[in-house]
Design an enzyme around this catalytic site. Structure first.
Site, PDB file in Angstrom:
ATOM      1  N   HIS A   1      75.958   8.921  23.060  1.00 27.36           N
ATOM      2  CA  HIS A   1      76.319   8.313  21.775  1.00 27.36           C
ATOM      3  C   HIS A   1      75.467   7.096  21.422  1.00 27.36           C
ATOM      4  O   HIS A   1      75.186   6.844  20.265  1.00 27.36           O
ATOM      5  CB  HIS A   1      77.814   7.942  21.769  1.00 27.36           C
ATOM      6  N   ASP A   2      75.051   6.326  22.413  1.00 26.53           N
ATOM      7  CA  ASP A   2      74.276   5.108  22.136  1.00 26.53           C
ATOM      8  C   ASP A   2      72.815   5.216  22.548  1.00 26.53           C
ATOM      9  O   ASP A   2      72.151   4.199  22.774  1.00 26.53           O
ATOM     10  CB  ASP A   2      74.912   3.913  22.854  1.00 26.53           C
TER      11      ASP A   2
ATOM     12  N   LYS B   1      70.039   2.989  21.127  1.00 28.16           N
ATOM     13  CA  LYS B   1      69.876   1.568  21.471  1.00 28.16           C
ATOM     14  C   LYS B   1      68.570   1.294  22.202  1.00 28.16           C
ATOM     15  O   LYS B   1      68.167   0.139  22.338  1.00 28.16           O
ATOM     16  CB  LYS B   1      71.059   1.100  22.329  1.00 28.16           C
TER      17      LYS B   1
ATOM     18  N   HIS C   1      70.780   1.950  15.360  1.00 27.23           N
ATOM     19  CA  HIS C   1      70.717   2.725  16.604  1.00 27.23           C
ATOM     20  C   HIS C   1      71.304   4.131  16.423  1.00 27.23           C
ATOM     21  O   HIS C   1      70.955   5.048  17.154  1.00 27.23           O
ATOM     22  CB  HIS C   1      71.436   1.985  17.750  1.00 27.23           C
TER      23      HIS C   1
ATOM     24  N   HIS D   1      79.314   8.261  15.279  1.00 27.27           N
ATOM     25  CA  HIS D   1      80.397   7.646  16.053  1.00 27.27           C
ATOM     26  C   HIS D   1      80.761   6.243  15.550  1.00 27.27           C
ATOM     27  O   HIS D   1      81.668   5.614  16.095  1.00 27.27           O
ATOM     28  CB  HIS D   1      80.063   7.608  17.552  1.00 27.27           C
ATOM     29  N   HIS D   2      80.059   5.754  14.506  1.00 27.39           N
ATOM     30  CA  HIS D   2      80.439   4.483  13.881  1.00 27.39           C
ATOM     31  C   HIS D   2      80.915   4.673  12.439  1.00 27.39           C
ATOM     32  O   HIS D   2      81.033   3.710  11.686  1.00 27.39           O
ATOM     33  CB  HIS D   2      79.262   3.496  13.913  1.00 27.39           C
TER      34      HIS D   2
ATOM     35  N   ASP E   1      84.952   4.949  22.653  1.00 29.45           N
ATOM     36  CA  ASP E   1      83.968   3.861  22.747  1.00 29.45           C
ATOM     37  C   ASP E   1      84.628   2.503  22.497  1.00 29.45           C
ATOM     38  O   ASP E   1      84.412   1.533  23.232  1.00 29.45           O
ATOM     39  CB  ASP E   1      82.852   4.123  21.728  1.00 29.45           C
TER      40      ASP E   1
END
Length: 377
Positions: A213-214, A217, A242, A272-273, A301
């Site tokens: 998911h990240d 970054k 990101h 996911h944000h 998260d």
């Protein structure tokens, strides 16, 4: 069976002279087994199984006739491996048709002409033997291919995990964060309506994808990623990229496009944000425009971020984290998801507390949980 071991032919006929004739035809190359009726035939077949080279079956017999035997063998799919021949002095169109419908390879009419019977049966037995060898080889290749596929899938998943963990280390995390996201995603999809209609294999793929998911970054500068204080508006805008950068990274690795996890990883990376009220990023999706798995990963998260120590805060208790999430302090989630989250709250607490270890210092998901930092979505 050893290469030099003779295979057996089962001759089933209530008339001894008929059995003798067939024995004389084949005894030089095969072991001949005999039965006088259908019951004895099935007992011999049970004992010999698919090692038999063939079964020669009379139609008219006492106790159980040839068609009775055929019906049993047909139900067992026995004739897919062993050729069965009907032999009869009354070769009517009806009996021939019924025999073929039940799976016999050939119908032989009496009186028997030894040379012709031998040639007909041996040709068919050889074809069946070649078919069985080919099927066996295909099965072995399928097993080998399945093992290779599992090995490759395992390697792919290990590489995905290694990449995600490396990013977590850069984000001053121990790598345990992505493992907990994986486990919580798996748990929530298995235990809630959000996993309804998904096979367990798909749920496992989503949980694997969740650890990515990240991944975006990796493109965020260290001074922003590990800044202990409040982000400026400009820094926060950079941090938000990101999500898109993660998708760009996935797009630049063509080899993983064929990986079944790719579809889920791409969606989760990007969304996911997002927020239930449409105030998330990068696409401003709202309500059910956000996929169930992205909603689940978003919640996982935020919960893990709240209950873990970070560079700018101490870890919140499970109870405080639940209160903040339900109260809307960390973003707005699907009300149905909140109901499920509350219902499973104690199980989640036990699962996550048993896994949380180490001291991370990474940054909480910026849109859904950073109200604790003071940044606005």
């Amino acid at each position: 069976m050893a290469a030099n071991e003779r295979r057996a032919i089962l001759v089933v006929d209530d008339v001894e002279v008929n059995r003798v004739i067939l024995r004389e035809i084949f005894q030089d190359e095969y072991t001949i087994l005999e039965a006088e009726n259908g019951i004895e035939a099935l007992e011999a077949i049970d004992a010999q199984g698919e090692s038999l080279a063939a079964v020669v079956l009379d139609i008219i017999m006492p106790v159980m006739d040839g068609f009775g035997v055929l019906e049993v063998l047909h139900e067992r799919n026995f004739m897919e491996k062993v050729p069965v021949f009907l032999i009869t002095a009354e070769c009517t169109e009806e009996s021939t048709l019924r025999g073929y419908e039940l799976g016999v390879m050939d119908v032989i009419e009496r009186p028997i002409i030894p040379y012709i019977v031998k040639k007909r049966m041996e040709s068919i037995m050889e074809l069946c033997s070649m078919r069985n060898r080919l099927n066996h080889q295909v099965q072995l290749q399928e097993i080998e291919l399945d093992e290779k596929t599992k090995e490759i899938q395992g390697l792919n998943n290990a590489m995905i995990g290694a990449l995600a963990t490396a990013i977590e280390f850069r984000d001053c995390e121990s790598g345990e964060h992505v493992k907990r996201i994986h486990d919580l995603t798996l748990f929530l999809l298995q235990k809630t309506v959000f996993g309804k209609g998904l096979k367990i294999t798909e749920i496992k793929k989503i949980a694997t994808a969740a650890i990515m998911h990240d991944v975006g970054k990796i493109a965020i500068p260290d001074y922003i990623l590990n800044k202990p204080g409040r982000l400026t508006a400009e820094e926060f805008q950079i941090m938000k990229t990101h999500t898109v950068r993660g998708c760009e990274l996935l797009d630049q690795i063509p080899a993983i496009h064929h990986n079944s996890v790719y579809h889920y990883a791409y969606d989760i990376c990007r969304h996911h944000h997002e927020r239930w009220d449409g105030k998330g990023y990068p696409d401003g999706l709202k309500r059910d425009e956000i996929s169930p798995w992205s909603q689940i990963v978003s919640l996982a998260d935020v919960y893990d971020a709240l209950t873990s120590e970070r560079i700018y805060k101490q870890a919140y208790s499970h109870e405080k984290a639940v209160e903040m999430i339900i109260g809307g302090e960390c973003g707005i989630f699907n009300p149905a998801l909140m109901d499920e989250f509350l219902r499973l709250s104690q199980e989640i607490k036990q699962i996550m507390q048993s896994q949380q270890s180490g001291c991370g210092c990474g940054r909480i998901g910026e849109s859904q949980a950073d109200s604790s930092r003071g940044e606005s979505a």
